[in-house]
Design a protein around this motif. Sequence first.
Motif, PDB file in Angstrom:
ATOM      1  N   UNK A   1       0.828  -1.206   0.000  1.00 34.69           N
ATOM      2  CA  UNK A   1       0.000   0.000   0.000  1.00 34.69           C
ATOM      3  C   UNK A   1       0.864   1.259   0.000  1.00 34.69           C
ATOM      4  N   UNK A   2       1.951   1.197   0.777  1.00 35.97           N
ATOM      5  CA  UNK A   2       2.849   2.349   0.838  1.00 35.97           C
ATOM      6  C   UNK A   2       3.463   2.622  -0.546  1.00 35.97           C
ATOM      7  N   UNK A   3       3.980   1.559  -1.190  1.00 42.59           N
ATOM      8  CA  UNK A   3       4.607   1.730  -2.511  1.00 42.59           C
ATOM      9  C   UNK A   3       3.578   2.283  -3.502  1.00 42.59           C
ATOM     10  N   UNK A   4       2.375   1.720  -3.483  1.00 42.26           N
ATOM     11  CA  UNK A   4       1.352   2.152  -4.454  1.00 42.26           C
ATOM     12  C   UNK A   4       0.947   3.615  -4.193  1.00 42.26           C
ATOM     13  N   UNK A   5       0.772   3.963  -2.904  1.00 32.82           N
ATOM     14  CA  UNK A   5       0.412   5.358  -2.591  1.00 32.82           C
ATOM     15  C   UNK A   5       1.497   6.325  -3.057  1.00 32.82           C
ATOM     16  N   UNK A   6       2.749   5.949  -2.811  1.00 35.08           N
ATOM     17  CA  UNK A   6       3.850   6.851  -3.178  1.00 35.08           C
ATOM     18  C   UNK A   6       3.952   6.978  -4.696  1.00 35.08           C
ATOM     19  N   UNK A   7       3.799   5.861  -5.411  1.00 39.21           N
ATOM     20  CA  UNK A   7       3.879   5.928  -6.881  1.00 39.21           C
ATOM     21  C   UNK A   7       2.726   6.769  -7.438  1.00 39.21           C
ATOM     22  N   UNK A   8       1.579   6.649  -6.793  1.00 41.02           N
ATOM     23  CA  UNK A   8       0.425   7.442  -7.232  1.00 41.02           C
ATOM     24  C   UNK A   8       0.730   8.941  -7.090  1.00 41.02           C
ATOM     25  N   UNK A   9       1.383   9.282  -5.948  1.00 35.67           N
ATOM     26  CA  UNK A   9       1.742  10.700  -5.755  1.00 35.67           C
ATOM     27  C   UNK A   9       2.688  11.192  -6.849  1.00 35.67           C
ATOM     28  N   UNK A  10       3.469  10.253  -7.417  1.00 34.07           N
ATOM     29  CA  UNK A  10       4.416  10.642  -8.479  1.00 34.07           C
ATOM     30  C   UNK A  10       3.727  10.697  -9.842  1.00 34.07           C
ATOM     31  N   UNK A  11       2.430  10.391  -9.886  1.00 35.81           N
ATOM     32  CA  UNK A  11       1.705  10.484 -11.162  1.00 35.81           C
ATOM     33  C   UNK A  11       1.488   9.147 -11.858  1.00 35.81           C
ATOM     34  N   UNK A  12       1.898   8.044 -11.216  1.00 34.65           N
ATOM     35  CA  UNK A  12       1.706   6.726 -11.847  1.00 34.65           C
ATOM     36  C   UNK A  12       0.263   6.257 -11.662  1.00 34.65           C
ATOM     37  N   UNK A  13      -0.208   5.477 -12.628  1.00 28.91           N
ATOM     38  CA  UNK A  13      -1.466   4.741 -12.462  1.00 28.91           C
ATOM     39  C   UNK A  13      -1.108   3.272 -12.248  1.00 28.91           C
ATOM     40  N   UNK A  14      -2.094   2.387 -12.333  1.00 25.40           N
ATOM     41  CA  UNK A  14      -1.832   0.962 -12.104  1.00 25.40           C
ATOM     42  C   UNK A  14      -2.535   0.104 -13.143  1.00 25.40           C
ATOM     43  N   UNK A  15      -1.952  -1.044 -13.436  1.00 24.17           N
ATOM     44  CA  UNK A  15      -2.623  -1.969 -14.350  1.00 24.17           C
ATOM     45  C   UNK A  15      -3.867  -2.568 -13.670  1.00 24.17           C
ATOM     46  N   UNK A  16      -3.781  -3.120 -12.454  1.00 27.84           N
ATOM     47  CA  UNK A  16      -5.005  -3.611 -11.806  1.00 27.84           C
ATOM     48  C   UNK A  16      -6.011  -2.464 -11.648  1.00 27.84           C
ATOM     49  N   UNK A  17      -7.270  -2.756 -11.920  1.00 28.03           N
ATOM     50  CA  UNK A  17      -8.281  -1.697 -11.929  1.00 28.03           C
ATOM     51  C   UNK A  17      -8.708  -1.333 -10.512  1.00 28.03           C
ATOM     52  N   UNK A  18      -8.339  -2.184  -9.558  1.00 34.41           N
ATOM     53  CA  UNK A  18      -8.887  -2.052  -8.219  1.00 34.41           C
ATOM     54  C   UNK A  18      -7.798  -2.437  -7.199  1.00 34.41           C
ATOM     55  N   UNK A  19      -7.631  -1.640  -6.147  1.00 34.02           N
ATOM     56  CA  UNK A  19      -6.598  -1.951  -5.137  1.00 34.02           C
ATOM     57  C   UNK A  19      -6.874  -3.309  -4.479  1.00 34.02           C
ATOM     58  N   UNK A  20      -8.154  -3.639  -4.295  1.00 35.50           N
ATOM     59  CA  UNK A  20      -8.488  -4.907  -3.622  1.00 35.50           C
ATOM     60  C   UNK A  20      -8.016  -6.115  -4.429  1.00 35.50           C
ATOM     61  N   UNK A  21      -7.897  -5.956  -5.727  1.00 32.22           N
ATOM     62  CA  UNK A  21      -7.414  -7.062  -6.563  1.00 32.22           C
ATOM     63  C   UNK A  21      -6.007  -6.790  -7.085  1.00 32.22           C
ATOM     64  N   UNK A  22      -5.206  -6.139  -6.261  1.00 28.07           N
ATOM     65  CA  UNK A  22      -3.812  -5.867  -6.628  1.00 28.07           C
ATOM     66  C   UNK A  22      -2.902  -6.716  -5.746  1.00 28.07           C
ATOM     67  N   UNK A  23      -1.885  -7.272  -6.363  1.00 24.36           N
ATOM     68  CA  UNK A  23      -0.925  -8.103  -5.632  1.00 24.36           C
ATOM     69  C   UNK A  23      -0.256  -7.298  -4.523  1.00 24.36           C
ATOM     70  N   UNK A  24       0.122  -7.991  -3.453  1.00 25.48           N
ATOM     71  CA  UNK A  24       0.829  -7.339  -2.353  1.00 25.48           C
ATOM     72  C   UNK A  24       2.343  -7.503  -2.427  1.00 25.48           C
ATOM     73  N   UNK A  25       2.805  -8.353  -3.350  1.00 29.60           N
ATOM     74  CA  UNK A  25       4.253  -8.569  -3.465  1.00 29.60           C
ATOM     75  C   UNK A  25       4.868  -7.865  -4.662  1.00 29.60           C
ATOM     76  N   UNK A  26       4.052  -7.195  -5.428  1.00 30.63           N
ATOM     77  CA  UNK A  26       4.565  -6.494  -6.615  1.00 30.63           C
ATOM     78  C   UNK A  26       3.586  -5.392  -6.999  1.00 30.63           C
TER      79      UNK A  26
END
Length: 391
Positions: free
Chosen positions: A292-317
């Motif tokens: 969650x920390x990595x994803x939040x920080x990347x989001x602040x940098x302007x990144x989006x994500x391939x998984x459409x939903x955080x609940x269905x996002x891997x925790x190891x990558x």
Amino acid sequence: MSSAQEFQQAPHKLLVIPGPIEVDNRILYANASPSVSHVSPAFISIFGDCLRMLRTILYAEKTGQPFMIAGSGTLGWDQTAANLVEPGEEVVVLNHGYFGDSFAECLEAYGAKVTVLKAPIGGIVDENELVKVLKEKKVKLVTITHVDTSTGVLSPVERYCELIHKTSPDTLIAIDAVCAAGSEEIRFDDWGLDVVVTAPQKGLGVPPGLSLVMASKKALGVLEKRKAPVTAYYASWRRWLPIMQAYEAGQPKYFATPPVQLVNALHVGLKQVLEDKPSLEERFKVHKQVSNYVKDELEKMGCGFVPLDRANSANGMTAARYPKGITAADVLGPLAERDIVVAGGLHKEIASEYFRVGHMGVTAVDQQRGDIEKILKNVKEVLDIARAKQA
Ligand SMILES: Cc1ncc(COP(=O)(O)O)c(C=O)c1O
């Protein structure tokens, strides 16, 4: 070097692709242990311990039969297909990316009639589609990629299992947990799984070269009753089951030579997972927090994500989409020059649009290493540099 405590691996680039991952010094040291006979009492005990520890890590104490065979994660697909599916039988593959495509191809190679339920990119397979197909056909096996490493999608395995058990109780369930074991919780007995396919080089943090599989009593019963011969020689559980049983009973037995040093390394790695801090249950929570920390920080940098939903996002990558105007060339090479190796996109339809970062094993749980801060700091810097060039 005379002891594990003194051993330090050579300086190298930080490997944070979604596996293989960074390996702890104690594990690498065990991988360089002196030769010992594969049927010696000392080695038999180590091999047997590994099988028992795998059961514990996958919560498979009641119904799990572990197999540990030289090969890579892929060999687990071959074992599943060759032992459990007779030519012409129906298999349903829940596909969340590249590794779903490949599992389907493997099953077809052994004569299975495969129906692929394909999720939209970054999404998950609709449970109604699964139920519908289970009502229409006599399905021998459903396969689920727990984490598809190409998209970073985490499947709701427990929920799919509930639906499969309710709709078609005889159907077997196999999960590909190559990118999940060690970083995502897997409850083999409670979820009613029949096969877990995994490998050492991702969430378990051990060098690659082993196929680790857990099979249920139900799966072994299906194997017993099959009419057609098992369509493999090396991957046949009929050959390996007596070997695994012998190792657990402390008895020597030979079918094909195990990779002795790698088994030593796995022994140290699995002990770390079970005995070091954090505890096994805490380990999954730590992976979630770090993710969650990595994803939040990347989001602040302007990144989006391939998984459409955080609940269905891997925790190891994390499969992170490049911010607008940024390309792979702005990120992958510059990070490698800073001694950080991340991976590019793998899903062929969107490969140029995203990159993948692994945050499992020691990178996630040994926070003293500082890997996560190092990754985030450098990703931010290379993005800032790319943006400054554009301005
Ligand atoms: C989800 C998944 N399944 C299977 C495999 C195949 O494992 P191996 O490369 O060890 O054969 C991989 C490899 O990355 C994977 O990520």
